[in-house]
Design a protein around this motif. Structure first.
Motif, PDB file in Angstrom:
ATOM      1  N   ARG A 186     -20.831 -20.719 -16.294  1.00 46.11           N
ATOM      2  CA  ARG A 186     -21.403 -21.278 -15.073  1.00 46.11           C
ATOM      3  C   ARG A 186     -21.005 -20.470 -13.835  1.00 46.11           C
ATOM      4  O   ARG A 186     -21.735 -20.413 -12.851  1.00 46.11           O
ATOM      5  N   THR A 187     -19.823 -19.867 -13.871  1.00 50.42           N
ATOM      6  CA  THR A 187     -19.300 -19.176 -12.691  1.00 50.42           C
ATOM      7  C   THR A 187     -19.562 -17.681 -12.727  1.00 50.42           C
ATOM      8  O   THR A 187     -18.947 -16.919 -11.996  1.00 50.42           O
ATOM      9  N   GLY A 188     -20.489 -17.247 -13.572  1.00 51.04           N
ATOM     10  CA  GLY A 188     -20.765 -15.826 -13.679  1.00 51.04           C
ATOM     11  C   GLY A 188     -19.954 -15.187 -14.784  1.00 51.04           C
ATOM     12  O   GLY A 188     -19.099 -15.816 -15.402  1.00 51.04           O
TER      13      GLY A 188
END
Length: 247
Positions: free
Chosen positions: A33-35
């Motif tokens: 989700r955060t890259g």
């Protein structure tokens, strides 16, 4: 939003015709989700991504052998029906395949099963009244319906059920759950994960093709779902405690 927005090339040879063995050896694509980089894992690695207190919500529906082959009476013409939804002890909503299947038509199936078409619905849908309750007879007389993109015969009907299936009523499997094994469920519980169960009976409308370019006017089918208060409580308590709910 138009149907053509979703066009892509899918080679027929890329459509799996047989399930992975064992179940949890299916591939798992992880998107952070955060890259970061995509991860290519296998499904049995799922416990690596769950935390203690997370709740997995599993659909415990069970697929019925809903496809029946029979003949029209008295002409003997071949017909096929797919049971969609049980309306009461004798009446079922069904899809029919064959010519001249109008209200009043008598039908015959293996095992002494007789029926009559009592109502015509949209397109190929009909209400069919059987001469006896057929639930217990389907295991012998019926076949498990497969998605239209699977053409290989089903060697083991149990492979088209989840390992936690309990409540009969679906015409198609909740396929996202087919990858779980009993061992994986134990591993998830050992990590502090919890389970809640919903019953959602899946109809064959899930495979209904979209026939309009403007997908906002595509008629969506409905499905019967049940969530017991005890299962809702598991979900709500986890949410209050900061756990994640994974459907």
């Amino acid at each position: 939003m138009h149907l053509s927005d979703f066009d892509y090339h899918l080679p027929p040879e890329s459509i799996a015709q047989h399930p992975a063995d064992p179940r949890d050896s299916s591939r798992l694509l992880v998107l952070p989700r955060t890259g970061g980089e995509l991860e290519h894992r296998v499904f049995r690695d799922l416990p690596d991504y769950l935390n203690a207190g997370d709740v997995l919500v599993l659909n415990n529906t069970r697929v019925i052998p809903a496809r029946l082959h029979g003949v029209k009476h008295p002409t003997g013409g071949a017909i096929e029906i797919l049971l969609l939804r049980q309306l009461d002890a004798l009446n079922w909503q069904a899809l029919v395949g064959g010519r001249g299947l109008r209200a009043g038509q008598q039908l015959r199936f293996p095992g002494g099963i007789e029926a009559e078409i009592v109502e015509e619905l949209d397109e190929a849908e009909r209400v069919i009244r059987f001469n006896q309750p057929v639930n217990s007879l389907l295991a012998e007389a019926g076949e498990t319906p497969l998605p239209p993109y699977i053409t290989a015969p089903l060697d083991d009907a149990e492979r088209y059920q989840t390992v936690y299936s309990r409540v009969e009523g679906s015409s198609a499997a909740p396929t996202a759950g087919l990858h779980f094994t009993p061992e994986l469920l134990v591993a998830l519980r050992d990590r502090g994960g919890r389970f809640a169960y919903v019953t959602l009976h899946i109809g064959l409308g899930t495979f209904q093709p979209v026939k309009v370019d403007d997908i906002s006017i595509h008629p969506m089918h409905s499905e019967l779902a049940e969530l017991k208060a005890s299962e809702a409580q598991i979900i709500n308590q986890a949410k209050l405690a900061g756990g994640r709910i994974i459907a």
